[in-house]
Write an enzyme that holds these catalytic residues in place. Structure first.
Site, PDB file in Angstrom:
ATOM      1  N   PRO A   2       0.822  -1.210   0.000  1.00  0.00           N
ATOM      2  CA  PRO A   2       0.000   0.000   0.000  1.00  0.00           C
ATOM      3  C   PRO A   2       0.856   1.261   0.000  1.00  0.00           C
ATOM      4  O   PRO A   2       1.705   1.445   0.872  1.00  0.00           O
ATOM      5  CB  PRO A   2      -0.808  -0.121   1.288  1.00  0.00           C
ATOM      6  CG  PRO A   2      -0.846  -1.572   1.579  1.00  0.00           C
ATOM      7  CD  PRO A   2       0.448  -2.115   1.097  1.00  0.00           C
ATOM      8  N   GLU A   3       0.645   2.100  -0.985  1.00  0.00           N
ATOM      9  CA  GLU A   3       1.326   3.382  -1.062  1.00  0.00           C
ATOM     10  C   GLU A   3       0.278   4.478  -0.883  1.00  0.00           C
ATOM     11  O   GLU A   3      -0.823   4.197  -0.423  1.00  0.00           O
ATOM     12  CB  GLU A   3       2.065   3.500  -2.408  1.00  0.00           C
ATOM     13  CG  GLU A   3       3.071   2.378  -2.619  1.00  0.00           C
ATOM     14  CD  GLU A   3       3.790   2.462  -3.960  1.00  0.00           C
ATOM     15  OE1 GLU A   3       3.958   3.580  -4.483  1.00  0.00           O
ATOM     16  OE2 GLU A   3       4.181   1.416  -4.486  1.00  0.00           O
ATOM     17  N   LYS A  55       2.232   6.886   3.722  1.00  0.00           N
ATOM     18  CA  LYS A  55       1.656   5.601   3.356  1.00  0.00           C
ATOM     19  C   LYS A  55       0.853   5.001   4.508  1.00  0.00           C
ATOM     20  O   LYS A  55       0.332   3.898   4.390  1.00  0.00           O
ATOM     21  CB  LYS A  55       2.761   4.596   3.004  1.00  0.00           C
ATOM     22  CG  LYS A  55       3.610   4.959   1.819  1.00  0.00           C
ATOM     23  CD  LYS A  55       4.703   3.917   1.658  1.00  0.00           C
ATOM     24  CE  LYS A  55       5.653   4.292   0.543  1.00  0.00           C
ATOM     25  NZ  LYS A  55       6.774   3.337   0.451  1.00  0.00           N
ATOM     26  N   HIS A 126      -4.617 -15.064   9.041  1.00  0.00           N
ATOM     27  CA  HIS A 126      -3.649 -13.975   9.179  1.00  0.00           C
ATOM     28  C   HIS A 126      -4.218 -12.705   9.798  1.00  0.00           C
ATOM     29  O   HIS A 126      -3.663 -11.639   9.592  1.00  0.00           O
ATOM     30  CB  HIS A 126      -2.999 -13.634   7.834  1.00  0.00           C
ATOM     31  CG  HIS A 126      -2.542 -14.823   7.061  1.00  0.00           C
ATOM     32  ND1 HIS A 126      -1.656 -15.750   7.573  1.00  0.00           N
ATOM     33  CD2 HIS A 126      -2.849 -15.250   5.816  1.00  0.00           C
ATOM     34  CE1 HIS A 126      -1.442 -16.693   6.669  1.00  0.00           C
ATOM     35  NE2 HIS A 126      -2.153 -16.418   5.589  1.00  0.00           N
ATOM     36  N   ARG A 300      15.419  -2.850  -4.910  1.00  0.00           N
ATOM     37  CA  ARG A 300      14.048  -3.026  -5.376  1.00  0.00           C
ATOM     38  C   ARG A 300      13.977  -3.152  -6.886  1.00  0.00           C
ATOM     39  O   ARG A 300      14.689  -2.468  -7.617  1.00  0.00           O
ATOM     40  CB  ARG A 300      13.168  -1.858  -4.919  1.00  0.00           C
ATOM     41  CG  ARG A 300      12.830  -1.945  -3.466  1.00  0.00           C
ATOM     42  CD  ARG A 300      12.598  -0.584  -2.881  1.00  0.00           C
ATOM     43  NE  ARG A 300      12.728  -0.643  -1.428  1.00  0.00           N
ATOM     44  CZ  ARG A 300      13.805  -0.235  -0.795  1.00  0.00           C
ATOM     45  NH1 ARG A 300      14.824   0.242  -1.451  1.00  0.00           N
ATOM     46  NH2 ARG A 300      13.867  -0.315   0.499  1.00  0.00           N
TER      47      ARG A 300
END
Length: 310
Positions: A2-3, A55, A126, A300
């Site tokens: 998530p950004e 974020k 989870h 990355r």
DNA sequence: TCAAACCTGTAG
DNA sequence: CTACAGGTTTGA
């Protein structure tokens, strides 16, 4: 993952809980609750607002406390069914949690967040923390807000809202990428000799941009991600800033990019359909047709077009 | 300034 | 089975 656009969407979705009181806060995976206060400090507090910070997603309580969620890679908020006797996971699991299987399970209608079988409470796998609610509910009447995180990188911080700035990890975010003037944007971007993509993603330089959007923004701006940030000219910086604003705004309008495990409380996003570079290594550049290239920059995966990104 | 570590699911 | 994914923190 998530950004900025995803966090914005999540915060907006959670807004329907404004006015709800948290009657119980359950920690199922202790490392998730990163302090300084325990999640239980939220019990009895009423949700006043939800918003994005870089974020991160923040839930503000009327009493002045705040819950800051750094979702990292796989954190997500879902609506679910709480049960009156939800056992505190780790301990005191003595009572066989009397109660019905809670119907068809947690989650919003028309969107199964879980990949595996739900647990005894009807929750997906989870789930690391849960907040039982009184008052406003989820869209299908769900009375619990679940925090789910497959890889457990995410962290929940409970603290007085006034102290979020000083909260060590995750709290100290720089000015939001969308709030910077052209001057500021260029000043910050050119403050380092690291690759420009690395600097854009540095949350202490500007908040909100991660790997996906940095890749897309630099593609749109026609700037090669490996360029030395301090060598980015003012006109180039303006191009990057403009691309960032356009792309982030469009991504917000589409509820973010659904890749990996992203899912906002009220459903996924569709911006991934508009990705032009991210995840497209080897495919033809949508602008010039040459194959998109992939390399690792600062650890990355990075995709760009050697033909039209200079 | 950079690489490793944190995690677990998925792809090979 | 191994390799890989990656946001952020931590250690070299």
């Amino acid at each position: 993952m998530p950004e900025l656009p995803e966090a914005e969407t999540i915060a907006a979705d959670l807004r329907i809980l404004a006015g709800a009181t948290i009657t119980a806060a359950v920690t199922l995976h202790p490392p998730t609750a990163a302090g300084p206060l325990p999640l239980s400090a939220l019990e009895g507090e009423r949700i006043a607002s939800t918003y994005r910070r870089g974020k991160c997603v923040v839930i503000g309580l009327e009493g002045g406390l705040a819950l800051l969620a750094s979702l990292r890679m796989t954190g997500q908020f879902l609506f679910g069914r709480g049960e009156a006797g939800t056992p505190p996971a780790g301990e005191a699991a003595g009572r066989p949690a009397a109660g019905k299987p809670a119907g068809p399970g947690a989650g919003s209608p028309g969107a199964r967040p879980a990949a595996g079988p739900p647990d005894a409470r009807g929750w997906p796998p989870h789930v690391r923390a849960a907040f039982l609610l009184d008052g406003p509910r989820g869209p299908a009447g769900e009375d619990a807000l679940l925090y789910r995180d497959i890889r457990t990188f995410g962290r929940l911080y409970v603290a007085p809202a006034a102290e979020l700035d000083r909260l060590h990890p995750a709290g100290a975010a720089a000015a939001d990428a969308l709030s910077l003037s052209e001057d500021d944007f260029h000043r910050r971007l050119s403050s380092s000799r690291a690759p420009v993509k690395t600097v854009m993603m540095d949350q202490s330089v500007m908040g909100g941009i991660g790997n996906i959007y940095a890749t897309e923004i630099l593609f749109a701006a026609g700037i090669s991600p490996g360029r030395t940030a301090s060598g980015i000219s003012r006109p180039e910086s303006d191009r990057i800033r403009r691309a960032a604003r356009e792309i982030l705004a469009e991504a917000i309008a589409r509820r973010g990019s659904t890749v990996e495990n992203y899912r906002a409380p009220l459903g996924p996003g569709t911006y991934q359909e508009l990705h032009r570079a991210y995840g497209r290594a080897g495919l033809p550049c949508p602008r010039c047709g040459r194959p998109l290239q992939r390399a690792v920059i600062a650890g990355r995966g990075t995709v760009w077009c050697p033909g039209c990104q200079k």
